[in-house]
Motif scaffolding. Sequence first.
Motif, PDB file in Angstrom:
ATOM      1  N   ARG A 131       0.314   3.155  17.355  1.00  0.00           N
ATOM      2  CA  ARG A 131      -0.901   2.328  17.463  1.00  0.00           C
ATOM      3  C   ARG A 131      -0.531   0.860  17.666  1.00  0.00           C
ATOM      4  O   ARG A 131      -1.119   0.158  18.494  1.00  0.00           O
ATOM      5  CB  ARG A 131      -1.756   2.478  16.204  1.00  0.00           C
ATOM      6  CG  ARG A 131      -3.074   1.720  16.324  1.00  0.00           C
ATOM      7  CD  ARG A 131      -3.916   1.788  15.078  1.00  0.00           C
ATOM      8  NE  ARG A 131      -3.233   1.156  13.953  1.00  0.00           N
ATOM      9  CZ  ARG A 131      -3.792   0.939  12.775  1.00  0.00           C
ATOM     10  NH1 ARG A 131      -5.026   1.317  12.546  1.00  0.00           N
ATOM     11  NH2 ARG A 131      -3.112   0.373  11.805  1.00  0.00           N
ATOM     12  N   GLU A 132       0.472   0.378  16.938  1.00  0.00           N
ATOM     13  CA  GLU A 132       0.888  -1.031  17.079  1.00  0.00           C
ATOM     14  C   GLU A 132       1.426  -1.290  18.489  1.00  0.00           C
ATOM     15  O   GLU A 132       1.155  -2.329  19.079  1.00  0.00           O
ATOM     16  CB  GLU A 132       1.963  -1.393  16.045  1.00  0.00           C
ATOM     17  CG  GLU A 132       1.480  -1.362  14.608  1.00  0.00           C
ATOM     18  CD  GLU A 132       0.302  -2.286  14.319  1.00  0.00           C
ATOM     19  OE1 GLU A 132       0.325  -3.432  14.792  1.00  0.00           O
ATOM     20  OE2 GLU A 132      -0.646  -1.842  13.641  1.00  0.00           O
ATOM     21  N   GLU A 184     -10.117   3.532   2.130  1.00  0.00           N
ATOM     22  CA  GLU A 184      -9.881   2.329   2.923  1.00  0.00           C
ATOM     23  C   GLU A 184     -10.321   2.598   4.368  1.00  0.00           C
ATOM     24  O   GLU A 184      -9.782   3.497   5.027  1.00  0.00           O
ATOM     25  CB  GLU A 184      -8.383   1.997   2.856  1.00  0.00           C
ATOM     26  CG  GLU A 184      -7.929   0.825   3.686  1.00  0.00           C
ATOM     27  CD  GLU A 184      -8.554  -0.484   3.264  1.00  0.00           C
ATOM     28  OE1 GLU A 184      -9.113  -1.144   4.161  1.00  0.00           O
ATOM     29  OE2 GLU A 184      -8.503  -0.819   2.076  1.00  0.00           O
ATOM     30  N   PRO A 185     -11.311   1.831   4.886  1.00  0.00           N
ATOM     31  CA  PRO A 185     -11.820   2.123   6.237  1.00  0.00           C
ATOM     32  C   PRO A 185     -10.724   2.169   7.299  1.00  0.00           C
ATOM     33  O   PRO A 185     -10.750   2.999   8.192  1.00  0.00           O
ATOM     34  CB  PRO A 185     -12.785   0.965   6.510  1.00  0.00           C
ATOM     35  CG  PRO A 185     -13.127   0.398   5.168  1.00  0.00           C
ATOM     36  CD  PRO A 185     -12.005   0.714   4.248  1.00  0.00           C
ATOM     37  N   GLU A 186      -9.708   1.300   7.160  1.00  0.00           N
ATOM     38  CA  GLU A 186      -8.664   1.242   8.180  1.00  0.00           C
ATOM     39  C   GLU A 186      -7.926   2.583   8.323  1.00  0.00           C
ATOM     40  O   GLU A 186      -7.383   2.899   9.387  1.00  0.00           O
ATOM     41  CB  GLU A 186      -7.677   0.146   7.792  1.00  0.00           C
ATOM     42  CG  GLU A 186      -6.986  -0.432   9.017  1.00  0.00           C
ATOM     43  CD  GLU A 186      -5.624  -0.989   8.704  1.00  0.00           C
ATOM     44  OE1 GLU A 186      -5.491  -1.637   7.655  1.00  0.00           O
ATOM     45  OE2 GLU A 186      -4.716  -0.750   9.529  1.00  0.00           O
ATOM     46  N   TRP A 187      -7.893   3.377   7.240  1.00  0.00           N
ATOM     47  CA  TRP A 187      -7.150   4.622   7.303  1.00  0.00           C
ATOM     48  C   TRP A 187      -7.983   5.796   7.807  1.00  0.00           C
ATOM     49  O   TRP A 187      -7.445   6.878   8.022  1.00  0.00           O
ATOM     50  CB  TRP A 187      -6.569   4.957   5.910  1.00  0.00           C
ATOM     51  CG  TRP A 187      -5.418   4.073   5.549  1.00  0.00           C
ATOM     52  CD1 TRP A 187      -5.403   3.127   4.566  1.00  0.00           C
ATOM     53  CD2 TRP A 187      -4.129   4.008   6.175  1.00  0.00           C
ATOM     54  NE1 TRP A 187      -4.192   2.487   4.530  1.00  0.00           N
ATOM     55  CE2 TRP A 187      -3.386   3.012   5.523  1.00  0.00           C
ATOM     56  CE3 TRP A 187      -3.529   4.697   7.234  1.00  0.00           C
ATOM     57  CZ2 TRP A 187      -2.082   2.682   5.879  1.00  0.00           C
ATOM     58  CZ3 TRP A 187      -2.230   4.375   7.594  1.00  0.00           C
ATOM     59  CH2 TRP A 187      -1.524   3.382   6.924  1.00  0.00           C
ATOM     60  N   GLN A 188      -9.288   5.549   8.014  1.00  0.00           N
ATOM     61  CA  GLN A 188     -10.148   6.664   8.402  1.00  0.00           C
ATOM     62  C   GLN A 188      -9.641   7.391   9.651  1.00  0.00           C
ATOM     63  O   GLN A 188      -9.623   8.605   9.727  1.00  0.00           O
ATOM     64  CB  GLN A 188     -11.603   6.204   8.638  1.00  0.00           C
ATOM     65  CG  GLN A 188     -12.292   5.634   7.385  1.00  0.00           C
ATOM     66  CD  GLN A 188     -12.193   6.554   6.174  1.00  0.00           C
ATOM     67  OE1 GLN A 188     -12.468   7.742   6.282  1.00  0.00           O
ATOM     68  NE2 GLN A 188     -11.774   6.034   5.031  1.00  0.00           N
ATOM     69  N   GLU A 189      -9.186   6.608  10.643  1.00  0.00           N
ATOM     70  CA  GLU A 189      -8.730   7.245  11.900  1.00  0.00           C
ATOM     71  C   GLU A 189      -7.475   8.102  11.698  1.00  0.00           C
ATOM     72  O   GLU A 189      -7.100   8.901  12.546  1.00  0.00           O
ATOM     73  CB  GLU A 189      -8.482   6.201  12.990  1.00  0.00           C
ATOM     74  CG  GLU A 189      -7.318   5.286  12.719  1.00  0.00           C
ATOM     75  CD  GLU A 189      -6.961   4.364  13.896  1.00  0.00           C
ATOM     76  OE1 GLU A 189      -6.440   4.874  14.893  1.00  0.00           O
ATOM     77  OE2 GLU A 189      -7.235   3.145  13.784  1.00  0.00           O
ATOM     78  N   HIS A 220       4.668  -7.413   9.658  1.00  0.00           N
ATOM     79  CA  HIS A 220       4.279  -6.195   8.932  1.00  0.00           C
ATOM     80  C   HIS A 220       5.544  -5.406   8.594  1.00  0.00           C
ATOM     81  O   HIS A 220       6.484  -5.403   9.390  1.00  0.00           O
ATOM     82  CB  HIS A 220       3.391  -5.270   9.788  1.00  0.00           C
ATOM     83  CG  HIS A 220       2.259  -5.964  10.447  1.00  0.00           C
ATOM     84  ND1 HIS A 220       1.080  -6.256   9.804  1.00  0.00           N
ATOM     85  CD2 HIS A 220       2.112  -6.427  11.708  1.00  0.00           C
ATOM     86  CE1 HIS A 220       0.260  -6.862  10.636  1.00  0.00           C
ATOM     87  NE2 HIS A 220       0.862  -6.988  11.803  1.00  0.00           N
ATOM     88  N   ARG A 253       3.418  -1.434   4.004  1.00  0.00           N
ATOM     89  CA  ARG A 253       2.964  -0.068   3.725  1.00  0.00           C
ATOM     90  C   ARG A 253       4.163   0.807   3.427  1.00  0.00           C
ATOM     91  O   ARG A 253       5.172   0.715   4.132  1.00  0.00           O
ATOM     92  CB  ARG A 253       2.259   0.503   4.940  1.00  0.00           C
ATOM     93  CG  ARG A 253       0.887  -0.055   5.070  1.00  0.00           C
ATOM     94  CD  ARG A 253       0.500  -0.154   6.466  1.00  0.00           C
ATOM     95  NE  ARG A 253      -0.845  -0.690   6.519  1.00  0.00           N
ATOM     96  CZ  ARG A 253      -1.536  -0.781   7.608  1.00  0.00           C
ATOM     97  NH1 ARG A 253      -1.024  -0.355   8.745  1.00  0.00           N
ATOM     98  NH2 ARG A 253      -2.736  -1.289   7.585  1.00  0.00           N
ATOM     99  N   GLU A 308       0.867  -1.183   0.000  1.00  0.00           N
ATOM    100  CA  GLU A 308       0.000   0.000   0.000  1.00  0.00           C
ATOM    101  C   GLU A 308       0.901   1.230   0.000  1.00  0.00           C
ATOM    102  O   GLU A 308       1.874   1.276   0.759  1.00  0.00           O
ATOM    103  CB  GLU A 308      -0.795   0.013   1.311  1.00  0.00           C
ATOM    104  CG  GLU A 308      -2.280  -0.102   1.130  1.00  0.00           C
ATOM    105  CD  GLU A 308      -2.978  -0.014   2.481  1.00  0.00           C
ATOM    106  OE1 GLU A 308      -3.824   0.862   2.611  1.00  0.00           O
ATOM    107  OE2 GLU A 308      -2.657  -0.801   3.398  1.00  0.00           O
ATOM    108  N   ASP A 310       2.047  -7.793   3.810  1.00  0.00           N
ATOM    109  CA  ASP A 310       1.526  -6.638   4.548  1.00  0.00           C
ATOM    110  C   ASP A 310       2.602  -5.561   4.643  1.00  0.00           C
ATOM    111  O   ASP A 310       3.284  -5.430   5.658  1.00  0.00           O
ATOM    112  CB  ASP A 310       1.071  -7.076   5.944  1.00  0.00           C
ATOM    113  CG  ASP A 310       0.313  -5.971   6.657  1.00  0.00           C
ATOM    114  OD1 ASP A 310       0.489  -4.793   6.297  1.00  0.00           O
ATOM    115  OD2 ASP A 310      -0.446  -6.288   7.582  1.00  0.00           O
TER     116      ASP A 310
END
Length: 261
Positions: free
Chosen positions: A22-23, A254-259, A192, A230, A2, A228
């Motif tokens: 976040r991770e 992409e929903p995951e990136w919304q935040e 990742h 990025r 990505e 995976d």
Amino acid sequence: MEVIIRPDAESATHLAARVIAREIRLKPKLVLGLATGRTMERLYRHLVETHRKDDLDFSLLTTFNLDEYIGLPPDHPQSYRHYMNHHLFDHVNIDIRNTNLPDGMADDIDAECVHYEQLIRDCGGIDLQVLGIGRSGHIGFNEPLSAMFSRTRAKALTPTTIEQNAPLFADPREMPKRAITMGVGTILDSKHCLMLVTGAEKASVIAKAVEGPVTSMISATALQLHPDCRVIVDEAAASQLENKEYYRWIFENEPEWQEFQ
Ligand code: F6R
């Protein structure tokens, strides 16, 4: 793979730091793979700030750096151990015993490489590997023609890499010509991967790495094989990517990136 494009180096780095934070919050015992270099200095500044201002907790983390120069003692100002202490470890609540770099002063370099691989395995493998890219297309110090399945080993540095890094030494002739590096295969084993690339001087190589054919002449193309991975770039580094609009569309939808929007 990505690709996420941010307007400038500051916002690209800020996003990378947020992804890492976040991770760490999701898994406090994260095994984090780390890189050095100019690009990462800014990233570590962001992580130190997140530790100070938002209590990001490094206390349970284990880290493995990608590489270390052969022949530089840990207290040499250009050793990667010194770099990591100076830019990150000295400023966060990490247990220094849980920070790992290859020992570039080992008497038996081959044995040290085998030992480093074993340490990574003993920790259950790397959860998140942070990467930069060199002008030679290297990840870690996997210079052109590094085997896709290579493991931690000693590598001779290319003239391009020596030219890239020698100015960082008080006397550029002091720069070692060899380093221990995780292999491309070691990097591909990480769960990742997160690559951060900023600046116009990386535009050509990152376009080849992301959109070009997979080739051992550009080790970073191996990341196209990773399930995976990025790649966060700024506009300057993205300038030679052909499919920028597509990457932007994915990031926005992409929903995951919304935040992170
Ligand atoms: C060093 C490393 C290298 C650098 C690359 C980019 O640990 O992994 O692959 O990420 O050479 O370096 P800068 O950011 O200085 O251009």
